[in-house]
Write an enzyme that holds these catalytic residues in place. Structure first.
Site, PDB file in Angstrom:
ATOM      1  N   ILE A  17       0.838  -1.207   0.000  1.00  0.00           N
ATOM      2  CA  ILE A  17       0.000   0.000   0.000  1.00  0.00           C
ATOM      3  C   ILE A  17       0.877   1.263   0.000  1.00  0.00           C
ATOM      4  O   ILE A  17       0.558   2.246  -0.674  1.00  0.00           O
ATOM      5  CB  ILE A  17      -0.948  -0.030   1.221  1.00  0.00           C
ATOM      6  CG1 ILE A  17      -1.914  -1.221   1.117  1.00  0.00           C
ATOM      7  CG2 ILE A  17      -1.727   1.281   1.332  1.00  0.00           C
ATOM      8  CD1 ILE A  17      -2.724  -1.484   2.384  1.00  0.00           C
ATOM      9  N   ASP A  36      11.811   3.419   4.138  1.00  0.00           N
ATOM     10  CA  ASP A  36      11.488   2.010   4.414  1.00  0.00           C
ATOM     11  C   ASP A  36      12.722   1.321   4.978  1.00  0.00           C
ATOM     12  O   ASP A  36      13.845   1.723   4.669  1.00  0.00           O
ATOM     13  CB  ASP A  36      11.031   1.307   3.114  1.00  0.00           C
ATOM     14  CG  ASP A  36      10.148   0.093   3.400  1.00  0.00           C
ATOM     15  OD1 ASP A  36      10.622  -0.846   4.071  1.00  0.00           O
ATOM     16  OD2 ASP A  36       8.992   0.080   2.975  1.00  0.00           O
ATOM     17  N   ASP A  59      14.423   3.241   9.525  1.00  0.00           N
ATOM     18  CA  ASP A  59      13.645   2.380  10.414  1.00  0.00           C
ATOM     19  C   ASP A  59      12.836   3.311  11.327  1.00  0.00           C
ATOM     20  O   ASP A  59      13.417   4.070  12.111  1.00  0.00           O
ATOM     21  CB  ASP A  59      14.613   1.507  11.231  1.00  0.00           C
ATOM     22  CG  ASP A  59      13.897   0.583  12.199  1.00  0.00           C
ATOM     23  OD1 ASP A  59      12.703   0.820  12.511  1.00  0.00           O
ATOM     24  OD2 ASP A  59      14.538  -0.367  12.671  1.00  0.00           O
ATOM     25  N   ASN A  83       2.700   4.849   7.283  1.00  0.00           N
ATOM     26  CA  ASN A  83       2.180   3.611   6.698  1.00  0.00           C
ATOM     27  C   ASN A  83       3.009   2.376   7.066  1.00  0.00           C
ATOM     28  O   ASN A  83       2.526   1.258   6.940  1.00  0.00           O
ATOM     29  CB  ASN A  83       2.135   3.780   5.165  1.00  0.00           C
ATOM     30  CG  ASN A  83       1.968   2.471   4.447  1.00  0.00           C
ATOM     31  OD1 ASN A  83       0.860   1.949   4.353  1.00  0.00           O
ATOM     32  ND2 ASN A  83       3.064   1.908   3.962  1.00  0.00           N
ATOM     33  N   SER A 135      -6.167   0.384  10.851  1.00  0.00           N
ATOM     34  CA  SER A 135      -6.702  -0.842  10.245  1.00  0.00           C
ATOM     35  C   SER A 135      -8.108  -1.031  10.778  1.00  0.00           C
ATOM     36  O   SER A 135      -8.435  -0.534  11.867  1.00  0.00           O
ATOM     37  CB  SER A 135      -5.849  -2.044  10.664  1.00  0.00           C
ATOM     38  OG  SER A 135      -6.540  -3.258  10.400  1.00  0.00           O
ATOM     39  N   TYR A 148      -1.423  -6.832  16.814  1.00  0.00           N
ATOM     40  CA  TYR A 148      -1.712  -5.926  15.689  1.00  0.00           C
ATOM     41  C   TYR A 148      -2.952  -5.088  16.000  1.00  0.00           C
ATOM     42  O   TYR A 148      -2.956  -3.864  15.844  1.00  0.00           O
ATOM     43  CB  TYR A 148      -1.924  -6.770  14.430  1.00  0.00           C
ATOM     44  CG  TYR A 148      -2.154  -5.995  13.158  1.00  0.00           C
ATOM     45  CD1 TYR A 148      -1.086  -5.411  12.492  1.00  0.00           C
ATOM     46  CD2 TYR A 148      -3.423  -5.876  12.616  1.00  0.00           C
ATOM     47  CE1 TYR A 148      -1.285  -4.712  11.313  1.00  0.00           C
ATOM     48  CE2 TYR A 148      -3.634  -5.181  11.436  1.00  0.00           C
ATOM     49  CZ  TYR A 148      -2.561  -4.603  10.784  1.00  0.00           C
ATOM     50  OH  TYR A 148      -2.764  -3.917   9.614  1.00  0.00           O
ATOM     51  N   LYS A 152      -3.043  -1.074  16.411  1.00  0.00           N
ATOM     52  CA  LYS A 152      -3.790  -0.270  15.438  1.00  0.00           C
ATOM     53  C   LYS A 152      -4.927   0.521  16.109  1.00  0.00           C
ATOM     54  O   LYS A 152      -5.294   1.608  15.654  1.00  0.00           O
ATOM     55  CB  LYS A 152      -4.336  -1.164  14.323  1.00  0.00           C
ATOM     56  CG  LYS A 152      -3.243  -1.727  13.408  1.00  0.00           C
ATOM     57  CD  LYS A 152      -2.543  -0.608  12.629  1.00  0.00           C
ATOM     58  CE  LYS A 152      -1.627  -1.140  11.540  1.00  0.00           C
ATOM     59  NZ  LYS A 152      -0.984  -0.065  10.745  1.00  0.00           N
TER      60      LYS A 152
HETATM   61  P1  ADP Z   1       0.911  -3.360   3.643  1.00  0.00           P
HETATM   62  O1  ADP Z   1       1.165  -2.653   2.360  1.00  0.00           O
HETATM   63  O2  ADP Z   1      -0.294  -4.228   3.623  1.00  0.00           O
HETATM   64  O3  ADP Z   1       0.974  -2.463   4.843  1.00  0.00           O
HETATM   65  P2  ADP Z   1       3.608  -4.507   3.403  1.00  0.00           P
HETATM   66  O4  ADP Z   1       4.259  -5.494   4.311  1.00  0.00           O
HETATM   67  O5  ADP Z   1       3.668  -4.776   1.920  1.00  0.00           O
HETATM   68  O6  ADP Z   1       2.103  -4.428   3.910  1.00  0.00           O
HETATM   69  O7  ADP Z   1       4.196  -3.051   3.648  1.00  0.00           O
HETATM   70  C1  ADP Z   1       4.647  -2.588   4.869  1.00  0.00           C
HETATM   71  C2  ADP Z   1       5.961  -1.864   4.625  1.00  0.00           C
HETATM   72  O8  ADP Z   1       6.438  -1.354   5.875  1.00  0.00           O
HETATM   73  C3  ADP Z   1       7.061  -2.754   4.040  1.00  0.00           C
HETATM   74  O9  ADP Z   1       7.647  -2.131   2.911  1.00  0.00           O
HETATM   75  C4  ADP Z   1       8.045  -2.879   5.184  1.00  0.00           C
HETATM   76  O10 ADP Z   1       9.399  -3.032   4.765  1.00  0.00           O
HETATM   77  C5  ADP Z   1       7.834  -1.558   5.903  1.00  0.00           C
HETATM   78  N1  ADP Z   1       8.328  -1.574   7.278  1.00  0.00           N
HETATM   79  C6  ADP Z   1       8.192  -2.553   8.212  1.00  0.00           C
HETATM   80  N2  ADP Z   1       8.824  -2.231   9.348  1.00  0.00           N
HETATM   81  C7  ADP Z   1       9.363  -0.997   9.163  1.00  0.00           C
HETATM   82  C8  ADP Z   1      10.141  -0.126   9.969  1.00  0.00           C
HETATM   83  N3  ADP Z   1      10.493  -0.459  11.222  1.00  0.00           N
HETATM   84  N4  ADP Z   1      10.517   1.072   9.441  1.00  0.00           N
HETATM   85  C9  ADP Z   1      10.182   1.395   8.172  1.00  0.00           C
HETATM   86  N5  ADP Z   1       9.464   0.610   7.363  1.00  0.00           N
HETATM   87  C10 ADP Z   1       9.055  -0.575   7.840  1.00  0.00           C
END
Ligand code: ADP
Length: 250
Positions: A17, A36, A59, A83, A135, A148, A152
């Site tokens: 998303i 990300d 992060d 997100n 969510s 979760y 959320k």
């Molecule tokens: P959705 O799109 O359904 O939320 P995804 O798992 O495809 O699920 O996307 C979530 C995104 O958040 C991924 O790209 C993941 O790498 C990123 N993510 C997870 N943990 C962290 C973090 N600690 N910091 C930054 N990004 C993160």
């Protein structure tokens, strides 16, 4: 060419998303700082989108990294989309503390850290908009996702609190609660036709949602069209959170 609307920050922008929200933001004229932990994904997305998108490995649970990345923006962001998220499935009785912490740290603490860093800059700039991805689990409990769900739900209350604290600084803070979205972390679940049929049968609109459905609402909440909308959570869910009695025999 479309006028530049200013900077937007999208976290978790590399996949699912978040990547679609990033595309919508670029189309709307923002320059997007795409953050990300998945550096490869976010670098590839930025390479594809060109000058309108800068991909950075951030992060959201790392306070210093978040503050540094926010300070590195040439100006205060006009829009921040929290997100980044993780899900950890399993009944609470078997859930490890590590899994509990992962969900709370990324989904809740990450939203706090990124929003705080953004608000500090937005206050000096006269305002901005923050959109937090919650969510439907934050509205209605679902099985096997206790950490979760709790994280959320807390995002919804954090959204309201930030809207109250920063409202007079011109910062609007809202949340979007995606429902059964056939993208990102939920996509593998819907790959099983039986599971998909069962779940979408519970949706009053009779279909799964798309990442575009979510992104459209995020862009609305971030835009001047929502100038007097703050502290709200909009479910983008085809009606499922209102559907406890849907298709019940009379
Ligand atoms: P959705 O799109 O359904 O939320 P995804 O798992 O495809 O699920 O996307 C979530 C995104 O958040 C991924 O790209 C993941 O790498 C990123 N993510 C997870 N943990 C962290 C973090 N600690 N910091 C930054 N990004 C993160």
């Amino acid at each position: 060419m479309k006028a530049v609307t200013g900077w937007a920050v999208v976290t978790g922008a590399g996949n699912g998303i978040g990547a679609v929200i990033t595309r919508h933001a670029v189309k709307a004229g923002y320059r997007v700082a795409a953050w990300d932990v998945d550096e490869k994904a976010v670098t590839a997305l930025a390479a594809e989108l060109g000058a309108s998108c800068v991909g950075t490995a951030v992060d959201v649970t790392d306070e210093e990294a978040v503050n540094a990345a926010m300070a590195a923006l040439p100006e205060a962001p006009k829009l921040v989309v929290n997100n980044a998220g993780v899900v950890r499935f399993g009944p609470l009785l078997d859930l490890s503390v590590a899994d509990w912490r992962a969900a709370v740290e990324v989904n809740l603490t990450g939203t706090f850290l990124v929003s705080r860093a953004a608000a500090r800059r937005m206050i000096d700039a006269g305002g901005g908009a923050i959109v937090n991805i919650s969510s439907i689990n934050g509205i209605a409990a679902a099985p096997n996702a206790g950490a979760y769900t709790a994280s959320k739900a807390a995002v919804i209350k954090l959204t309201e609190h930030m809207a109250l604290e920063w409202g007079d600084a011109g910062i609007r803070v809202n949340a979007v609660a995606p429902g059964l979205i056939n993208a990102g972390m939920s996509e593998p679940i819907f790959a099983d036709p039986e599971v998909r049929a069962l779940r979408q049968g519970r949706v009053p609109m009779g279909r799964l949602g798309s990442a575009d459905d979510v992104a459209e609402t995020v862009m609305y909440l971030g835009s001047p069209k929502a100038a007097y909308v703050t502290a709200q959570t909009i479910a983008v869910d085809g009606g499922i959170t209102a559907s406890a009695l849907h298709k019940m025999p009379r």
